[in-house]
Design a protein around this motif. Sequence first.
Motif, mmCIF file in Angstrom:
data_model
loop_
_atom_site.group_PDB
_atom_site.id
_atom_site.type_symbol
_atom_site.label_atom_id
_atom_site.label_comp_id
_atom_site.label_asym_id
_atom_site.label_seq_id
_atom_site.Cartn_x
_atom_site.Cartn_y
_atom_site.Cartn_z
ATOM 1 N N THR A 127 -22.780 43.677 -9.375
ATOM 2 C CA THR A 127 -21.767 44.729 -9.269
ATOM 3 C C THR A 127 -20.611 44.284 -8.367
ATOM 4 O O THR A 127 -20.821 43.601 -7.367
ATOM 5 N N VAL A 132 -18.281 42.050 -8.973
ATOM 6 C CA VAL A 132 -17.749 40.689 -9.104
ATOM 7 C C VAL A 132 -16.449 40.648 -9.911
ATOM 8 O O VAL A 132 -15.671 39.705 -9.811
ATOM 9 N N GLY A 133 -16.235 41.672 -10.707
ATOM 10 C CA GLY A 133 -15.003 41.700 -11.492
ATOM 11 C C GLY A 133 -15.237 41.623 -12.989
ATOM 12 O O GLY A 133 -14.414 41.079 -13.725
ATOM 13 N N LYS A 134 -16.317 42.202 -13.470
ATOM 14 C CA LYS A 134 -16.572 42.211 -14.909
ATOM 15 C C LYS A 134 -15.515 43.052 -15.622
ATOM 16 O O LYS A 134 -14.878 42.596 -16.570
ATOM 17 N N SER A 148 -12.668 44.015 -14.551
ATOM 18 C CA SER A 148 -11.331 43.445 -14.380
ATOM 19 C C SER A 148 -11.111 42.281 -15.336
ATOM 20 O O SER A 148 -10.036 42.142 -15.933
ATOM 21 N N THR A 207 -8.893 49.186 -7.646
ATOM 22 C CA THR A 207 -10.019 49.333 -6.729
ATOM 23 C C THR A 207 -11.315 49.231 -7.520
ATOM 24 O O THR A 207 -11.312 49.346 -8.745
ATOM 25 N N THR A 261 -14.405 34.614 -10.909
ATOM 26 C CA THR A 261 -13.282 35.515 -10.648
ATOM 27 C C THR A 261 -12.744 35.318 -9.232
ATOM 28 O O THR A 261 -13.328 34.584 -8.447
ATOM 29 N N LYS A 262 -11.676 36.016 -8.965
ATOM 30 C CA LYS A 262 -11.024 36.046 -7.638
ATOM 31 C C LYS A 262 -10.553 34.660 -7.217
ATOM 32 O O LYS A 262 -10.571 34.317 -6.033
ATOM 33 N N CYS A 263 -10.162 33.839 -8.198
ATOM 34 C CA CYS A 263 -9.708 32.490 -7.885
ATOM 35 C C CYS A 263 -8.357 32.494 -7.179
ATOM 36 O O CYS A 263 -7.862 31.453 -6.762
ATOM 37 N N ASP A 264 -7.741 33.657 -7.074
ATOM 38 C CA ASP A 264 -6.496 33.748 -6.295
ATOM 39 C C ASP A 264 -6.800 33.766 -4.797
ATOM 40 O O ASP A 264 -5.926 33.538 -3.981
ATOM 41 N N GLN A 265 -8.057 34.012 -4.452
ATOM 42 C CA GLN A 265 -8.397 34.107 -3.021
ATOM 43 C C GLN A 265 -9.065 32.830 -2.513
ATOM 44 O O GLN A 265 -10.148 32.872 -1.935
ATOM 45 N N GLN A 292 -8.011 34.690 -12.580
ATOM 46 C CA GLN A 292 -7.410 35.478 -11.504
ATOM 47 C C GLN A 292 -7.059 36.839 -12.089
ATOM 48 O O GLN A 292 -6.112 36.946 -12.856
HETATM 49 N N1 GTP Z 1 -8.002 39.436 -5.941
HETATM 50 C C1 GTP Z 1 -8.809 39.605 -6.985
HETATM 51 N N2 GTP Z 1 -9.508 40.752 -7.074
HETATM 52 C C2 GTP Z 1 -10.335 40.905 -8.146
HETATM 53 C C3 GTP Z 1 -10.443 39.919 -9.156
HETATM 54 N N3 GTP Z 1 -11.334 40.366 -10.067
HETATM 55 C C4 GTP Z 1 -11.742 41.584 -9.656
HETATM 56 N N4 GTP Z 1 -11.160 41.905 -8.493
HETATM 57 C C5 GTP Z 1 -11.377 43.136 -7.714
HETATM 58 O O1 GTP Z 1 -12.754 43.300 -7.490
HETATM 59 C C6 GTP Z 1 -13.122 44.668 -7.533
HETATM 60 C C7 GTP Z 1 -14.257 44.915 -8.481
HETATM 61 O O2 GTP Z 1 -13.866 44.646 -9.783
HETATM 62 P P1 GTP Z 1 -14.572 45.303 -11.063
HETATM 63 O O3 GTP Z 1 -13.950 44.624 -12.237
HETATM 64 O O4 GTP Z 1 -14.512 46.763 -11.025
HETATM 65 O O5 GTP Z 1 -16.083 44.822 -10.871
HETATM 66 P P2 GTP Z 1 -17.319 45.007 -11.862
HETATM 67 O O6 GTP Z 1 -18.012 43.701 -11.943
HETATM 68 O O7 GTP Z 1 -16.885 45.591 -13.148
HETATM 69 O O8 GTP Z 1 -18.223 46.026 -11.056
HETATM 70 P P3 GTP Z 1 -19.378 47.010 -11.626
HETATM 71 O O9 GTP Z 1 -18.804 47.835 -12.710
HETATM 72 O O10 GTP Z 1 -19.763 47.799 -10.424
HETATM 73 O O11 GTP Z 1 -20.517 46.142 -12.073
HETATM 74 C C8 GTP Z 1 -11.855 45.433 -7.899
HETATM 75 O O12 GTP Z 1 -11.291 45.971 -6.741
HETATM 76 C C9 GTP Z 1 -10.956 44.376 -8.493
HETATM 77 O O13 GTP Z 1 -9.597 44.660 -8.278
HETATM 78 C C10 GTP Z 1 -9.666 38.724 -9.026
HETATM 79 O O14 GTP Z 1 -9.702 37.799 -9.863
HETATM 80 N N5 GTP Z 1 -8.878 38.626 -7.920
#
Ligand code: GTP
Lengths: 261, 407
Positions: free
Chosen positions: A63, A65-67, A69, A82, A174-178, A204
């Motif tokens: 949860t 990780v950014g699925k 997104s 968020t 994910t989050k390769c911008d950070q 990203q």
């Molecule tokens: N900076 C940055 N933030 C990211 C990236 N991918 C996701 N996020 C942030 O990470 C948070 C969680 O992202 P979600 O996509 O909601 O995560 P999820 O895996 O769908 O989470 P669950 O539905 O709980 O399983 C959000 O606040 C996004 O904005 C990224 O590549 N870069």
Amino acid sequence: MLSVGSLLDFDWHKHSESREAFSSVTHRHHHRLKTFGLLEKPANVSPYSPEEVRYKLFVVGKTGVGKTSTVAKLTGNEIPKTHNETAGIQTSTTYWPGKITQLNKQVMFRLQFWDAGETSLKKFDHIIPACTERVDGILFIFSIVDKSSFDDLHQQISRFTSTNDDIVKIAIATKCDQHAHCEVTQRDIRDFENNWKIPILKIQNIQESSQPDFSELSRLLNIICEYLWYRDLILAGKVTKGGAVVGRRPQPPVPTVEKYV
Amino acid sequence: MAAHLICLTSGGGVPIFTRNKGNLKPLPFPVIGSLNGVHMFANSHDVKLLSTTTEDAKVVWKVFHDSITLIIVTGDDSADDIHLNNLLSQVCDAMVLLYGLEDLANIKNIERFKREIKICSQLIDKILDQADLLTVGDLTNAVDIIAAPENSVLQNYLDAFTEAADSPYGCLMVHGKIAIATKRWWTLTSKEMVLLSLLMSSLSPCSSRDIPVFLPNLSPSVPHRLLTFQLIKDVDVCVLCGPSPTLAQLEEEVGRFWRSGYDLLRSLLQLHPRNYPLSITLDSNIMGFILVNRESHRCLCSTHPHPVASSKDTIDSKRRLEILRSFYKHVMGTFFPMSDDPDKGQEEICHQAQESYISTDSHKCYTILSEPHQIFVLYTANIPTFAMRSVTQKTLSLLVKDKHIQI
Ligand SMILES: Nc1nc2c(ncn2[C@@H]2O[C@H](COP(=O)(O)OP(=O)(O)OP(=O)(O)O)[C@@H](O)[C@H]2O)c(=O)[nH]1
Ligand SMILES: [Mg+2]
């Protein structure tokens, strides 16, 4: 692993001959993907329409990780600012035109991403079967700023796949911008790829300003589509696993006939 | 609406979550502790602390299912507490909807609960984010509708599709407003219908969904599955199902059942955000209205009553809705009874008002209660005050009598 560009023309979106195909799936000036309702399809300007091939992809990972997104980015939807845990299953669709180099043939890939939140997954029995039923590929998502999400992949892989299934497996970081907070090293990534024979793509998920990076998006989608197409070739018996077309290490060929009866 | 919402366990006062809306900084922990402390203190002396006002804020406490305490801190709009109580009930129902009553009423592992209840945050934020809502159902406890001439034909499509889904519950939704629903959908309680509509508008658009939901009244402990399919952008068909069919099975049927309705759906969508038929012409001084049917629990709201924006439109549509909402809160519970609230019997309101109005430099508002309907109309300041009554009456009967408006 499949070498990039061995089946699909990765520069096709730059050619003028693809203009029509791409204008049917993107908003013209800002190069963002169009979204389509279930009753809608990309408009065909030319008299013949490219063959449509449909794939189902299941998106897994810890949860947060950014699925959601990642899916939003790959489907042209708005990237959530968020974290809101996904309730139940949510599917999103992308149309992506590709060109099969060898056949000189245009194909319209239709990718449907199945995204489910962890709480629902655990609490309700029907979610996992719904997501894995007749799935063509699994995207394993982890965040490079969270080592535990990377370590978790092993468990996810054994949970949803077996070595001799014919599901396409791709991992996405994910989050390769950070970079500054990066907890997963290049070495970790290399080792993982060698170990599992699963490629790791980087993404990203950030709200792009005026000029979104279309080349990043098209590379990602092309890679995903290429693996799916490759799998189709194997299933159709056109190439053997580890066949000549590709730089893939030989693996024991496994008959999976039972799965299809 | 700028507000702090705090959720704690009723037993131990352990904070579960807080939501802060309207660019507010989170409340410091000691403040949260004191807010809860004073409530617990009163409780231990057999005093029920309901609400209080400070110079510029109001605090309302409410305990749900003997399990959780919700506290809201927000600017004081001098409206009756009934509206904030209603909001807190909605927040609690939202938690039941996505988490289930059983697990909410018997919290076994607090850390786990804290983690898992986050599943409701998006919906709770939507409920708190009243300024951003395009609908008013959260306030009126009646579900928003969009009254399109296409609805009567589309009803056949919906009935056939829900039957294929082996479910009696189905509706077609446009931006969180119900265009049509099956007979059984209308038998859901008003809070269930409103909550499901809010849930739909809280979620980001996608092709289809399969969301387990616990209906707060009908089935708070056994989940149903809410299946939704985006037919065209901003138009979703929703059905409530049991264990079958699967999402994939029903999605396969979407084309077969809806394809020939494509053009109807397009023109239905055209009616957003006006929400009522173009064939009806309202008085040119009208900037918006809310029409509620208290029996059927449906409401129709529009802040775009005129097809072409005139130069008179000095108040934008968002502000219009804000004014209508605050007018609603101003009169309901003070001059008019909120019939369906158990916490407040009609006897508390000693006079039976039928009409009420306000007049300001920039606008005027008028409301008429004519059971089962009640209408709230927002006018430009140009309308003579004496004319509002008859124009409002005329508007009410024009809307209620129209054959396309099933309210
Ligand atoms: N900076 C940055 N933030 C990211 C990236 N991918 C996701 N996020 C942030 O990470 C948070 C969680 O992202 P979600 O996509 O909601 O995560 P999820 O895996 O769908 O989470 P669950 O539905 O709980 O399983 C959000 O606040 C996004 O904005 C990224 O590549 N870069
Ligand atoms: Mg998610």
